[in-house]
Design a protein around this motif. Structure first.
Motif, mmCIF file in Angstrom:
data_model
loop_
_atom_site.group_PDB
_atom_site.id
_atom_site.type_symbol
_atom_site.label_atom_id
_atom_site.label_comp_id
_atom_site.label_asym_id
_atom_site.label_seq_id
_atom_site.Cartn_x
_atom_site.Cartn_y
_atom_site.Cartn_z
ATOM 1 N N VAL A 1 -17.865 -20.861 6.496
ATOM 2 C CA VAL A 1 -18.465 -21.884 5.869
ATOM 3 C C VAL A 1 -18.444 -23.059 6.736
ATOM 4 N N ASN A 2 -19.715 -23.645 7.078
ATOM 5 C CA ASN A 2 -19.698 -24.710 8.021
ATOM 6 C C ASN A 2 -19.802 -26.033 7.514
ATOM 7 N N MET A 3 -19.192 -26.852 7.921
ATOM 8 C CA MET A 3 -19.530 -28.457 7.156
ATOM 9 C C MET A 3 -20.654 -29.269 8.182
ATOM 10 N N SER A 4 -21.853 -28.849 7.438
ATOM 11 C CA SER A 4 -22.952 -29.575 8.414
ATOM 12 C C SER A 4 -22.996 -31.255 7.664
ATOM 13 N N SER A 5 -24.085 -31.498 7.362
ATOM 14 C CA SER A 5 -24.682 -32.854 6.859
ATOM 15 C C SER A 5 -25.886 -32.857 6.594
ATOM 16 N N VAL A 6 -26.288 -33.818 5.610
ATOM 17 C CA VAL A 6 -27.466 -33.986 5.392
ATOM 18 C C VAL A 6 -28.610 -34.449 6.428
ATOM 19 N N HIS A 7 -27.769 -34.909 7.558
ATOM 20 C CA HIS A 7 -28.454 -35.207 8.872
ATOM 21 C C HIS A 7 -28.624 -34.044 9.597
ATOM 22 N N GLU A 8 -28.571 -32.672 9.249
ATOM 23 C CA GLU A 8 -29.296 -31.642 9.790
ATOM 24 C C GLU A 8 -30.761 -31.651 9.549
ATOM 25 N N GLU A 9 -30.947 -32.390 8.528
ATOM 26 C CA GLU A 9 -32.497 -32.462 7.880
ATOM 27 C C GLU A 9 -33.065 -33.907 7.934
ATOM 28 N N ILE A 10 -32.387 -34.875 7.755
ATOM 29 C CA ILE A 10 -32.841 -36.471 7.806
ATOM 30 C C ILE A 10 -32.412 -37.110 8.839
ATOM 31 N N VAL A 11 -33.039 -38.071 9.319
ATOM 32 C CA VAL A 11 -32.865 -38.893 10.503
ATOM 33 C C VAL A 11 -31.557 -40.009 10.363
ATOM 34 N N PHE A 12 -30.990 -40.312 11.120
ATOM 35 C CA PHE A 12 -29.890 -41.278 11.142
ATOM 36 C C PHE A 12 -29.861 -42.282 12.477
ATOM 37 N N PRO A 13 -30.668 -43.034 12.600
ATOM 38 C CA PRO A 13 -30.731 -43.872 13.498
ATOM 39 C C PRO A 13 -29.346 -44.399 14.183
ATOM 40 N N HIS A 14 -29.186 -44.651 15.500
ATOM 41 C CA HIS A 14 -27.885 -44.922 15.976
ATOM 42 C C HIS A 14 -26.674 -43.738 15.999
ATOM 43 N N PHE A 15 -27.146 -42.611 15.698
ATOM 44 C CA PHE A 15 -26.254 -41.317 15.590
ATOM 45 C C PHE A 15 -27.217 -40.323 16.011
ATOM 46 N N ALA A 16 -27.608 -40.482 17.204
ATOM 47 C CA ALA A 16 -28.500 -39.271 17.770
ATOM 48 C C ALA A 16 -27.574 -38.219 18.164
ATOM 49 N N ALA A 17 -26.559 -38.379 18.674
ATOM 50 C CA ALA A 17 -25.710 -37.001 19.264
ATOM 51 C C ALA A 17 -25.304 -36.477 17.989
ATOM 52 N N TYR A 18 -24.931 -37.058 16.858
ATOM 53 C CA TYR A 18 -24.333 -36.509 15.779
ATOM 54 C C TYR A 18 -25.321 -35.636 14.796
ATOM 55 N N CYS A 19 -26.520 -36.456 14.756
ATOM 56 C CA CYS A 19 -27.840 -35.659 14.518
ATOM 57 C C CYS A 19 -28.282 -34.489 15.149
ATOM 58 N N ALA A 20 -28.052 -34.508 16.449
ATOM 59 C CA ALA A 20 -28.556 -33.269 17.192
ATOM 60 C C ALA A 20 -27.287 -32.021 17.074
ATOM 61 N N SER A 21 -25.969 -32.429 16.946
ATOM 62 C CA SER A 21 -25.179 -31.425 16.627
ATOM 63 C C SER A 21 -25.433 -30.854 15.311
ATOM 64 N N LYS A 22 -25.622 -31.423 14.250
ATOM 65 C CA LYS A 22 -25.707 -30.976 12.970
ATOM 66 C C LYS A 22 -27.100 -30.230 12.902
ATOM 67 N N GLY A 23 -27.896 -30.649 13.421
ATOM 68 C CA GLY A 23 -29.469 -29.615 13.689
ATOM 69 C C GLY A 23 -29.288 -28.537 14.242
ATOM 70 N N ALA A 24 -28.311 -28.596 15.614
ATOM 71 C CA ALA A 24 -28.050 -27.298 16.151
ATOM 72 C C ALA A 24 -27.204 -26.498 15.339
ATOM 73 N N LEU A 25 -26.346 -26.697 14.575
ATOM 74 C CA LEU A 25 -25.433 -26.108 13.680
ATOM 75 C C LEU A 25 -26.301 -25.528 12.472
ATOM 76 N N LYS A 26 -27.414 -26.106 12.042
ATOM 77 C CA LYS A 26 -28.329 -25.574 11.165
ATOM 78 C C LYS A 26 -28.937 -24.243 11.667
ATOM 79 N N MET A 27 -29.345 -24.332 12.798
ATOM 80 C CA MET A 27 -29.837 -23.206 13.374
ATOM 81 C C MET A 27 -28.939 -21.904 13.895
ATOM 82 N N LEU A 28 -27.869 -22.478 14.267
ATOM 83 C CA LEU A 28 -26.643 -21.392 14.629
ATOM 84 C C LEU A 28 -26.304 -20.719 13.428
#
Length: 256
Positions: A140-167
Motif C-alpha cells: 500500500v503506497n501513500m500517494s496524494s490527491v496531487h497524483e491527480e490535481i495540480v499543486f502550484p509551487h510543489f512541482a517536484a512533489y506532484c511529479a513524484s506522486k504522478g509517477a507513483l500512480k503509474m508505478l
C-alpha cells in the motif's frame, strides 16, 4: 476481528501522523509491526509501548529510505526480525514548497529519492522476498490527491506522486501472477503535525475548507482505515487502484 492475525507489517515513516496511525490500526487488528524512521526517539518508543499493550510485537528499524542502501537494509532487517514480511506500507514522504524556477537539484533529488526511488527499490526488495518465500504480499503506497490535481509551487512533489500512480498500476499488472497486490491511498487535507502552520492560520484554513465538500479536514485515522482495508483480504480482488481519502476535494478542487 483480527484481520491480520499472524501477519507482519512494515510501515515506513511511522514515527508520527499518518504512518503512526497506520501502524496502530494494523496492530489493533492483529499484526506485528515494524516501525521505521531516520532515528528512534520518544515518539517511536511510545508507539512500541502502545502496540505492545495491544498484545502485539513491535520493533523500530532506523533507516533513511531515500537511499537504496538504506531501504534495502530496512527490508532485510524487517524480514530477519520476525522471519517474514506480509504487508509493506510505503508511507514515508517529503515535500518542498518552492517556485518552480527556484527549485534546486538538491531539493528535487530529496523529494524524488524519498517519494519515488525509495518506494521503487523498497518494494523491489519486498517483492523478491514474497516470490522466494511464496508469500501473498500486499503493498500500500501513500500517494496524494496531487497524483491527480495540480499543486502550484510543489512541482517536484506532484511529479513524484504522478509517477507513483503509474508505478502502482504497472506493478499491479506485473505482480498479479505472484498473488501480490499493489494499491495507492491518496490523502487530501489531513490534520497532521506537518500541517501545523495551516491549522493555526484561520484565513488559509478557511479557504481550504471551502474547497472540501465535507467542510472539514480528515484525520490520520481516516487514512489508516483505508490502508487497513487495502492490506486485508477484504480487498483481495483490488489491485492497481487509488483510493482517495479527501472529503470530496479531488473533483471539487479549485486553486485559490
Amino acid at each position: 476481528m483480527e484481520r491480520f492475525k499472524d501477519k507482519i507489517a512494515l510501515v515506513t515513516g511511522s514515527s508520527q501522523g499518518i504512518g503512526a496511525a497506520c501502524a496502530l490500526r494494523l496492530a489493533s487488528e492483529g499484526a506485528d509491526i515494524i516501525l521505521n524512521g531516520r532515528k528512534l526517539d520518544e515518539r517511536g518508543e511510545k508507539l512500541i509501548a502502545a502496540i505492545e499493550q495491544m498484545g502485539r510485537r513491535a520493533v523500530f528499524v532506523e533507516a533513511d529510505i531515500s537511499q537504496v542502501k538504506g531501504v534495502n537494509h530496512l527490508i532485510t532487517q524487517a524480514i530477519q526480525t520476525y522471519g517474514r514480511l506480509d504487508i509493506l506500507v510505503n508511507n514515508a514522504g517529503v515535500e518542498k514548497n518552492h517556485n518552480f524556477w527556484e527549485v534546486t537539484e538538491a531539493d528535487f533529488d530529496l523529494v524524488m529519492d524519498t517519494n519515488l526511488k525509495g518506494v521503487f527499490f523498497g518494494t523491489q526488495a519486498f517483492v523478491k522476498h514474497c516470490i522466494d518465500s511464496k508469500v501473498a504480499g500486499v503493498v500500500v503506497n501513500m500517494s496524494s490527491v496531487h497524483e491527480e490535481i495540480v499543486f502550484p509551487h510543489f512541482a517536484a512533489y506532484c511529479a513524484s506522486k504522478g509517477a507513483l500512480k503509474m508505478l502502482t498500476r504497472n506493478l499491479a499488472t506485473e505482480l498479479a501472477p505472484f498473488n501480490i497486490r499493489v494499491n495507492n491511498v491518496a490523502p487530501g487535507a489531513i490534520a497532521t503535525p506537518i500541517n501545523k502552520s495551516l491549522l493555526n492560520d484561520e484565513e488559509k484554513l478557511g479557504k481550504l475548507l471551502e474547497n472540501i465538500p465535507m467542510k472539514k479536514l480528515g484525520t490520520p485515522e481516516d487514512v489508516a482505515a483505508i490502508v487497513a482495508f487495502l492490506a486485508s483480504d477484504d480487498a483481495k480482488y483490488v489491485t492497481g487502484s487509488t483510493y482517495f481519502v479527501d472529503g470530496g476535494l479531488t473533483y471539487h478542487y479549485e486553486e485559490q
